[in-house]
Enzyme design. Structure first.
Site, PDB file in Angstrom:
ATOM      1  N   GLN A  95      17.635  14.420  33.177  1.00 16.22           N
ATOM      2  CA  GLN A  95      17.205  15.684  33.805  1.00 16.22           C
ATOM      3  C   GLN A  95      15.802  15.467  34.377  1.00 16.22           C
ATOM      4  O   GLN A  95      14.856  15.237  33.617  1.00 16.22           O
ATOM      5  CB  GLN A  95      17.192  16.774  32.727  1.00 16.22           C
ATOM      6  CG  GLN A  95      16.737  18.121  33.194  1.00 16.22           C
ATOM      7  CD  GLN A  95      16.414  19.037  32.020  1.00 16.22           C
ATOM      8  OE1 GLN A  95      16.086  18.566  30.933  1.00 16.22           O
ATOM      9  NE2 GLN A  95      16.515  20.320  32.224  1.00 16.22           N
ATOM     10  N   SER A 111      14.155  12.534  29.547  1.00 15.62           N
ATOM     11  CA  SER A 111      14.851  11.890  28.422  1.00 15.62           C
ATOM     12  C   SER A 111      15.962  10.979  28.928  1.00 15.62           C
ATOM     13  O   SER A 111      16.737  11.380  29.809  1.00 15.62           O
ATOM     14  CB  SER A 111      15.463  12.944  27.485  1.00 15.62           C
ATOM     15  OG  SER A 111      14.465  13.799  27.001  1.00 15.62           O
ATOM     16  N   GLU A 158      20.827  24.890  28.728  1.00 19.08           N
ATOM     17  CA  GLU A 158      20.083  23.952  27.882  1.00 19.08           C
ATOM     18  C   GLU A 158      19.591  24.658  26.618  1.00 19.08           C
ATOM     19  O   GLU A 158      19.758  24.156  25.515  1.00 19.08           O
ATOM     20  CB  GLU A 158      18.902  23.359  28.652  1.00 19.08           C
ATOM     21  CG  GLU A 158      18.150  22.308  27.838  1.00 19.08           C
ATOM     22  CD  GLU A 158      17.031  21.630  28.622  1.00 19.08           C
ATOM     23  OE1 GLU A 158      16.499  22.243  29.565  1.00 19.08           O
ATOM     24  OE2 GLU A 158      16.697  20.485  28.281  1.00 19.08           O
ATOM     25  N   SER A 166       8.898  25.548  25.974  1.00 23.13           N
ATOM     26  CA  SER A 166       8.167  25.637  24.703  1.00 23.13           C
ATOM     27  C   SER A 166       8.454  26.957  23.980  1.00 23.13           C
ATOM     28  O   SER A 166       8.968  27.913  24.572  1.00 23.13           O
ATOM     29  CB  SER A 166       6.663  25.516  24.964  1.00 23.13           C
ATOM     30  OG  SER A 166       6.216  26.675  25.643  1.00 23.13           O
TER      31      SER A 166
HETATM   32  C1  LIG Z   1      11.323  15.664  23.331  1.00 23.63           C
HETATM   33  C2  LIG Z   1      11.156  16.153  24.743  1.00 23.63           C
HETATM   34  C3  LIG Z   1      12.154  15.891  25.672  1.00 23.63           C
HETATM   35  C4  LIG Z   1      12.002  16.358  26.993  1.00 23.63           C
HETATM   36  N1  LIG Z   1      12.980  16.028  27.891  1.00 23.63           N
HETATM   37  C5  LIG Z   1      12.848  16.432  29.183  1.00 23.63           C
HETATM   38  C6  LIG Z   1      13.816  16.042  30.157  1.00 23.63           C
HETATM   39  O1  LIG Z   1      14.786  15.334  29.860  1.00 23.63           O
HETATM   40  N2  LIG Z   1      13.646  16.450  31.426  1.00 23.63           N
HETATM   41  C7  LIG Z   1      12.589  17.224  31.817  1.00 23.63           C
HETATM   42  O2  LIG Z   1      12.530  17.584  32.989  1.00 23.63           O
HETATM   43  N3  LIG Z   1      11.632  17.602  30.922  1.00 23.63           N
HETATM   44  C8  LIG Z   1      11.746  17.219  29.619  1.00 23.63           C
HETATM   45  N4  LIG Z   1      10.788  17.568  28.691  1.00 23.63           N
HETATM   46  C9  LIG Z   1       9.612  18.301  29.155  1.00 23.63           C
HETATM   47  C10 LIG Z   1       9.544  19.758  28.699  1.00 23.63           C
HETATM   48  O3  LIG Z   1      10.510  20.542  29.376  1.00 23.63           O
HETATM   49  C11 LIG Z   1       8.113  20.233  28.988  1.00 23.63           C
HETATM   50  O4  LIG Z   1       7.250  19.442  28.189  1.00 23.63           O
HETATM   51  C12 LIG Z   1       7.932  21.686  28.649  1.00 23.63           C
HETATM   52  O5  LIG Z   1       8.606  22.506  29.585  1.00 23.63           O
HETATM   53  C13 LIG Z   1       6.428  22.086  28.641  1.00 23.63           C
HETATM   54  O6  LIG Z   1       5.799  21.677  29.813  1.00 23.63           O
HETATM   55  P1  LIG Z   1       4.431  20.848  29.762  1.00 23.63           P
HETATM   56  O7  LIG Z   1       4.602  19.689  28.834  1.00 23.63           O
HETATM   57  O8  LIG Z   1       4.024  20.578  31.161  1.00 23.63           O
HETATM   58  O9  LIG Z   1       3.373  21.817  29.075  1.00 23.63           O
HETATM   59  P2  LIG Z   1       2.580  23.011  29.794  1.00 23.63           P
HETATM   60  O10 LIG Z   1       3.529  23.824  30.627  1.00 23.63           O
HETATM   61  O11 LIG Z   1       1.377  22.460  30.457  1.00 23.63           O
HETATM   62  O12 LIG Z   1       2.157  23.890  28.526  1.00 23.63           O
HETATM   63  C14 LIG Z   1       1.069  23.507  27.667  1.00 23.63           C
HETATM   64  C15 LIG Z   1       0.951  24.566  26.569  1.00 23.63           C
HETATM   65  O13 LIG Z   1       0.655  25.839  27.161  1.00 23.63           O
HETATM   66  C16 LIG Z   1       1.637  26.809  26.755  1.00 23.63           C
HETATM   67  N5  LIG Z   1       1.931  27.695  27.874  1.00 23.63           N
HETATM   68  C17 LIG Z   1       2.160  27.332  29.167  1.00 23.63           C
HETATM   69  N6  LIG Z   1       2.417  28.427  29.921  1.00 23.63           N
HETATM   70  C18 LIG Z   1       2.381  29.501  29.083  1.00 23.63           C
HETATM   71  C19 LIG Z   1       2.583  30.909  29.270  1.00 23.63           C
HETATM   72  N7  LIG Z   1       2.899  31.410  30.461  1.00 23.63           N
HETATM   73  N8  LIG Z   1       2.473  31.721  28.175  1.00 23.63           N
HETATM   74  C20 LIG Z   1       2.171  31.210  26.946  1.00 23.63           C
HETATM   75  N9  LIG Z   1       1.955  29.867  26.718  1.00 23.63           N
HETATM   76  C21 LIG Z   1       2.061  29.032  27.770  1.00 23.63           C
HETATM   77  C22 LIG Z   1       2.880  26.004  26.385  1.00 23.63           C
HETATM   78  O14 LIG Z   1       3.692  26.703  25.456  1.00 23.63           O
HETATM   79  C23 LIG Z   1       2.246  24.757  25.765  1.00 23.63           C
HETATM   80  O15 LIG Z   1       1.907  24.998  24.419  1.00 23.63           O
HETATM   81  C24 LIG Z   1      10.881  17.116  27.374  1.00 23.63           C
HETATM   82  C25 LIG Z   1       9.876  17.394  26.418  1.00 23.63           C
HETATM   83  C26 LIG Z   1      10.012  16.913  25.127  1.00 23.63           C
HETATM   84  C27 LIG Z   1       8.930  17.228  24.137  1.00 23.63           C
END
Ligand SMILES: Cc1cc2nc3c(=O)[nH]c(=O)nc-3n(C[C@H](O)[C@H](O)[C@H](O)COP(=O)(O)OP(=O)(O)OC[C@H]3O[C@@H](n4cnc5c(N)ncnc54)[C@H](O)[C@@H]3O)c2cc1C
Length: 290
Positions: free
Chosen positions: A42, A78, A161, A270
């Site tokens: 994805q 992933s 998902e 998240s």
């Molecule tokens: C084990 C694992 C597998 C994954 N696999 C995939 C995959 O296969 N494909 C893929 O595309 N992605 C994948 N991801 C990525 C995952 O979807 C993102 O990490 C997730 O959506 C959060 O985005 P970010 O890491 O950019 O954090 P950010 O969006 O930068 O967020 C950082 C922090 O701020 C908080 N936050 C952000 N916006 C808000 C809001 N509006 N209100 C309150 N809190 C907020 C978040 O909760 C988090 O704590 C994976 C992640 C993990 C950990």
């Protein structure tokens, strides 16, 4: 908490193709995906677009031949190092409104210009990857739906998902709680605090199962299931580690569970984002400032 095998293929890609793909795409992709011959990844998240997914910057520029030229970067993808295809969101119209300029593609990972770099996570595994695109030539039939339809296609994929996290999680929940109860029995004299925590976790697990049985496939089930299931998983792994004490540090499974659990509260959106969805779309609370 074990997710489905090839979740990205069997749940996410297959649902997108069935809902929005052409007959030809259904014929080409569904059978090899279901049989396990075709693995998927994805390709949604980017370094600057995770929770704010519509902020993605990967560009698929329309070409004169009816295809698209792809440039950009994804992250946390992933199983991208094993995948033959990826479901991809990219911007096809930079002048359109944020959510309307995005399209949804099926990307052949072997195309020239696709580079996959695995990332080592704190468990020591390399589950996810960075993926770079440099002038990748996408064929006209690699798009799902029409240009600009990508956000809607992706929203359905994300709902599936979240739902699958909850559903797969509930299947493994019983097993996880049984193991924890067994561990409690083996430890002999559980202290009152651990016994209390164990009872509370088992009760939360039963409450989650009952809630999901009641909600079925209602729209509020998916974010609630994902949120509650990942919270129970994190609490279970912490309690198991504290019940094992110092011996837990020598037990691979305990350490693995403990280090893997935080990621489940981030993957697929998240916990904070699940709470926002429940607050805004289920309870009808005022929307957060955007
Ligand atoms: C084990 C694992 C597998 C994954 N696999 C995939 C995959 O296969 N494909 C893929 O595309 N992605 C994948 N991801 C990525 C995952 O979807 C993102 O990490 C997730 O959506 C959060 O985005 P970010 O890491 O950019 O954090 P950010 O969006 O930068 O967020 C950082 C922090 O701020 C908080 N936050 C952000 N916006 C808000 C809001 N509006 N209100 C309150 N809190 C907020 C978040 O909760 C988090 O704590 C994976 C992640 C993990 C950990």
């Amino acid at each position: 908490m074990a997710p489905y095998l090839n979740l990205q293929g069997n749940i996410l890609a297959a649902e997108a193709i069935i809902r929005s793909g052409t007959e030809d795409q259904c014929r080409r992709f569904l059978t090899p995906t279901a049989s396990g011959e075709m693995l998927w990844c994805q390709l949604f998240s980017e370094p600057g677009a995770g929770s704010d997914l519509a902020g993605l910057g990967s560009m698929a520029t329309p070409t004169a031949e009816g295809g698209f030229l792809l440039n950009g970067q994804k992250v946390w993808s992933s199983n991208a190092q094993f995948a033959e295809y990826g479901i991809l969101m990219a911007r096809t119209d930079p002048d359109a409104a944020k959510h309307q300029g995005i399209s949804f593609f099926l990307l052949d990972m072997s195309l020239p210009g696709v580079e996959v770099r695995p990332i080592k996570q704190m468990t020591g595994d390399q589950e996810f990857c960075e993926v770079f695109f440099t002038d990748v030539d996408l064929a006209p039939d690699s798009i799902i739906g029409r240009p600009g339809d990508g956000w809607q296609v992706a929203m359905n994929v994300l709902l599936d998902e979240r739902g699958s996290f909850g559903a797969a999680g509930v299947i493994s929940l019983e097993h996880e709680l049984d193991n924890l109860s067994q561990l409690g029995k083996n430890e002999g004299s559980l202290g009152p605090v651990a016994a209390d925590d164990l009872a509370s976790l088992v009760a939360r697990g039963h409450a989650l199962k009952a809630l999901l049985n009641r909600l079925g496939s209602a729209p509020e089930a998916a974010p609630a299931a994902k949120l509650l299931r990942t919270e129970i998983s994190a609490a279970t792994s912490h309690l198991a580690a504290s019940m094992r004490g110092a011996d837990g540090m020598l037990n691979d499974a305990t350490t693995q569970d403990l280090l893997y659990a935080p990621g489940m509260g981030i993957a697929g959106g998240s916990s904070e984002i699940q709470r926002n969805i429940i607050g805004e779309r289920v309870l009808g609370l005022p929307r957060e400032p955007r």
